[in-house]
Every structure is written in C-alpha cells, then in structure tokens.
Design a protein around this motif. Structure first.
Motif, PDB file in Angstrom:
ATOM      1  N   LEU A 103       0.861  -1.173  -0.100  1.00 49.29           N
ATOM      2  CA  LEU A 103       0.136   0.005   0.187  1.00 49.29           C
ATOM      3  C   LEU A 103       0.816   1.307   0.044  1.00 49.29           C
ATOM      4  CD1 LEU A 103      -2.894   1.196   0.126  1.00 49.29           C
ATOM      5  CD2 LEU A 103      -2.640   1.032   2.483  1.00 49.29           C
ATOM      6  N   LEU A 104       1.880   1.065   0.802  1.00 55.31           N
ATOM      7  CA  LEU A 104       2.778   2.567   0.743  1.00 55.31           C
ATOM      8  C   LEU A 104       3.303   2.960  -0.446  1.00 55.31           C
ATOM      9  CD1 LEU A 104       3.418   4.648   2.879  1.00 55.31           C
ATOM     10  CD2 LEU A 104       5.638   3.143   3.314  1.00 55.31           C
ATOM     11  N   PRO A 105       3.971   2.118  -1.282  1.00 50.12           N
ATOM     12  CA  PRO A 105       4.229   2.578  -2.489  1.00 50.12           C
ATOM     13  C   PRO A 105       3.247   2.870  -3.521  1.00 50.12           C
ATOM     14  CG  PRO A 105       5.540   0.518  -1.941  1.00 50.12           C
ATOM     15  CD  PRO A 105       4.404   0.725  -0.979  1.00 50.12           C
ATOM     16  N   LEU A 106       2.084   2.417  -3.634  1.00 48.53           N
ATOM     17  CA  LEU A 106       1.055   2.789  -4.130  1.00 48.53           C
ATOM     18  C   LEU A 106       0.532   4.036  -3.799  1.00 48.53           C
ATOM     19  CD1 LEU A 106      -1.192   1.804  -6.368  1.00 48.53           C
ATOM     20  CD2 LEU A 106      -2.262   0.860  -4.502  1.00 48.53           C
ATOM     21  N   LEU A 107       0.477   4.196  -2.696  1.00 48.29           N
ATOM     22  CA  LEU A 107      -0.015   5.804  -2.129  1.00 48.29           C
ATOM     23  C   LEU A 107       0.923   6.841  -2.307  1.00 48.29           C
ATOM     24  CD1 LEU A 107      -1.545   5.047   1.401  1.00 48.29           C
ATOM     25  CD2 LEU A 107      -2.857   5.374  -0.925  1.00 48.29           C
ATOM     26  N   ILE A 108       2.429   6.540  -2.466  1.00 39.96           N
ATOM     27  CA  ILE A 108       3.220   7.512  -2.725  1.00 39.96           C
ATOM     28  C   ILE A 108       3.088   7.773  -4.321  1.00 39.96           C
ATOM     29  CG2 ILE A 108       5.640   7.941  -2.800  1.00 39.96           C
ATOM     30  CD1 ILE A 108       6.054   6.564  -0.232  1.00 39.96           C
ATOM     31  N   LEU A 109       3.064   6.629  -4.955  1.00 38.23           N
ATOM     32  CA  LEU A 109       3.010   7.000  -6.454  1.00 38.23           C
ATOM     33  C   LEU A 109       1.694   7.739  -7.089  1.00 38.23           C
ATOM     34  CD1 LEU A 109       4.020   6.121  -9.242  1.00 38.23           C
ATOM     35  CD2 LEU A 109       2.687   4.158  -9.321  1.00 38.23           C
TER      36      LEU A 109
END
Length: 451
Positions: free
Chosen positions: A22-28
C-alpha cells in the motif's frame, strides 16, 4: 524516532505485507496527483479565471464607452446570453465589506487566480463573494457611477474533473488493496496453520499431517514439517520398542542371578557377601526400570483434556499413604490438555523427592497469566502452575541445574533420574520445571504447563 517507527509498524506478516504493497502505491498516486494533475489543474484554473476577468473587463469598457441606460440593458442581455453571466448595476453605490469566509472551508487556489486576473485585466477595485450562493460567485466591481454586480456560475471558475480524478485514484487504490489483502490473507493463513501445527506438536498433541496449501515455498515447508513429524514419531516408536527389548533381555539374567544367589549354599561367613550381591542385583533392576521410565518420558501417550487439580489431589493422596505429610491447595478444577499418566509420574517423582528429604510438603495449583513476548503488549493464553514446597535441607543454587542431569545424584540413595524424568515430561507438555527457595525453608519445585 526509531522506537516510534518500531511501535507504529505492524507486528504481523499480513500487516507488514499490506504496508509494503500500500505505501508505494499511495506515494506513487500522490506524486501523480501533485506533479501531473496538480500542474494541469493550476493551468486550467488560471485560464478559467482569466476568461471571466476578461469578460468583465470587456463589459466595463462597454459601459464606460456608453453609460446610457439603453446601452447598459443591451450589454446585460448580450452578456447573459453569450457569456452565461448575470449582471446588475447599482447606481451611486460603493463597495462594502466582503462577507467573511467560514474558517472550516479551505482557501481555494482559484480565489487567488481570480484576484490576480481581475487586478491584471479589470484594474478597478473589486471583491468576490464565495459564500452567499453555493452555485455562483458574486463579483462586484467599483465603477465611477456605482457598483457592477456580476453573478458567474462556479462551473466557469472550477473544473470538476479534479473530483473524478481523485475518486478514480482512491477507487483503484482501494480495489488493488482489497485484492492484495485477500491474496495475502490466504498466504498468511497457510503460514499460521503451519505455526499452529508446529506449536501443537511441540506440546505433545497429535494434530496429524497438515494439508499443504498456499505458495510453493509454504507448501514445501508444510511437507517438510509432515516429514519431520513422521520421522520423530518413528524414532520415538523405534526407541521405545528397542528399550522394551532391552528391558526383557536384562531382566531375565538378573532374575536368574537373584534365584541363583537365593539358592546358593553358603556358610555364615559367606552370608554377608551374598546379601551384598543380592542388593547389587536389586539396585541394577531399579536402575534399569528408572532408565526405561526416563527414556519413555516423551512416550506415545496422547494429550487429552484432564483436570490438573484432581490429578494433583490424587497424587497427594498416594503420597500420604506412603507416610508423607502433604498439604494441597488447589482450585475446584483446572482443565487443560495433558498426558495424564506421564504427568502423574512427574508429580509423583517431585513429591517422592520432597518426602525423602523433608517432614512437611505443600502442593499448590493455580492459573497465572503468560508473560507477553518481546515487542508485544499482550500474550496469548496462560500457564497452569504447580508448586511443590518442602522444609528439607534444599539444594544449593549453584547445584540446582546439575540436579536435572540424568544419573546426577546429589544425595545418598536413588538413581538420579527423578528430576530428569519430571523435567522431560514437563517439557514434552510445552512447559518446564525450575527449582527455587521455598517459603517453608527448603526447596520449591515450580512446574509450568501451557493452558
């Protein structure tokens, strides 16, 4: 900061896996929203504000060129039809205070864009009311003869695609997160089942072979666990059968030796020597029996729900019949999975050791909470604790661990296997035994078993 991050990080594999996804997805998506759509929205907002300000500038120029009522009415009709903007003129008026904006509403960038565009293109005193009408923005411009009121629809100043784009981002993120959560939950469930099976097998409970499921690596681990479980069972069965054969082979010649010594003609001078040999043979029989009991500590007995308090009371009654003074403090019942015969032997060994070296023995049973593991706030389950206290001489602290070693005799008599057998049985249940100072002045043996 490191400690704070450690506290905020999820403890479980499922939570950490989802966080990794989830974290890389939200950052992207945040970067995409800010860099690409943020710049696009800024350009669109400036262009929309510039268009409205340009139209008002054109209206102001027309009214100043011909301030007659007939021209003003014609301009207002044309602007309402062509620009979708309602106009009104208030003769002799001056600009007053602008209605205060509610503090709960955020400051929109397009307000600054509109103010900048009005200052550049109209060049006259003005204000904008964003509060009075939810669908329109009322712009007032100070003219020499009065105040020009312009009511522009909000859709002319604001692009609604921002909402759609944000909903699209959040919707796709939620969908991907849901798919990832369902997939990772299935993978983690297989790992949890493997951990539960290993824990149950370590506590001496027969759970049978587990069904391999999940990813290939998890399936391989489950198959390796099944093979290990089967090898351990086969080893224990082979060892028990071998020792049973050894018992039969050893007891037969020992029995013949005892009979031979009993029937051996002897003089009075030889009587003491024959009696000493007979004692040696009996000692060998006791050692063989004790060794077999120690080797069968794990045994093939399966755990079944049993009342620990009743088992303790029963063992204490047998100890009293042997002449011991035993006091028991136990609850009405405390049911947990136990190997009853093995646990009876464990407690009987502890009471027998206490009876041999003390006059008073006290046994207590209670349930205590389990200490949480490192890095966790709560612990699962609890402990069933049995304490055996006596008023004997005790064992020095430096020699207490040595007392658990097989065939380690710290006093005259005995084979040195009682405590070793007791600890072996307790550990086969997933617990342990420790020796401590007793409140009675002697030794305390504390047995802990998982509930």
């Amino acid at each position: 900061m490191e400690r704070l991050l450690r506290l905020m990080m999820p403890r479980g594999l499922l939570g950490r896996s989802l966080l990794i996804i989830l974290l890389p997805l939200l950052i992207l998506q945040g970067v995409a929203l800010q860099v690409f759509y943020g710049a696009h929205l800024d350009v669109i907002s400036r262009r929309l504000a510039g268009a409205v300000a340009g139209e008002l500038s054109f209206v102001v120029e027309l009214l100043q060129r011909d301030p007659s009522p007939e021209n003003r009415a014609w301009v207002f009709r044309e602007v309402a039809w062509r620009f979708d903007m309602a106009l009104a003129f208030e003769p002799g008026a001056t600009l007053g205070p602008t209605p205060d904006r509610p503090t709960s509403l955020p400051l929109l960038p397009l307000e600054d864009d509109l103010a900048r565009a009005m200052a550049e293109r109209v060049g006259r005193p003005f204000d904008a009311d964003w509060v009075s009408d939810a669908r329109s923005v009322i712009i007032r411009v100070q003219l020499p003869g009065g105040v020009l009121h312009a009511e522009a629809p909000r859709k002319r100043l604001f692009s609604g695609t921002l909402y759609y784009f944000t909903i699209w981002l959040l919707g796709t993120a939620a969908l991907l997160f849901l798919v990832a959560a369902l997939f990772m939950k299935n993978q983690v469930r297989a790992i949890r089942r493997l951990a539960s099976a290993a824990e149950a097998f370590g506590l001496g409970r027969d759970v049978g072979p587990m069904k391999p499921e999940g990813a290939t690596e998890v399936r391989q681990a489950a198959q390796a666990f099944n093979h290990m479980q089967e090898r351990i069972r086969r080893f224990v069965a082979q060892r028990t059968e071998m020792l049973a054969g050894i018992s039969h082979d050893l007891r037969t010649p020992l029995t013949r030796m005892r009979l031979g010594l009993a029937m051996l003609p002897r003089t009075e001078e030889e009587e003491e020597e024959v009696a000493a040999l007979t004692q040696d043979v009996e000692e060998m029989e006791r050692m063989v029996a004790a060794y077999l009991a120690f080797a069968r500590g794990e045994g093939v007995e399966q755990s079944q729900p049993a009342d620990l308090a009743e088992i303790v009371r029963d063992v204490a009654r047998k100890a009293r019949r042997d002449g011991a003074e035993v006091a028991v403090e136990a609850p009405g019942s405390l049911v947990l999975p136990l190997r009853q015969d093995a646990l009876r032997r464990c407690l009987a060994n502890l009471l027998d050791n206490a009876r041999k070296h003390a006059r008073r023995v006290a046994v207590a049973v209670r349930e205590i909470p389990r200490e949480p593991p490192a890095g966790s706030e709560r612990a699962q389950g609890g402990w069933a604790q049995v304490t055996v206290d006596d008023d004997g001489p005790g064992i020095p602290e430096a020699q207490r661990e040595e007392a658990f070693r097989p065939f380690a005799t710290l006093s005259a008599g005995g084979t040195g296997l009682g405590l070793a057998i007791a600890r072996d049985i307790a550990r086969a249940h997933g617990g342990d035994i420790v020796l401590e100072d007793s409140p009675l002045g002697g030794l305390r043996a504390r047995v802990r078993l998982p509930v």
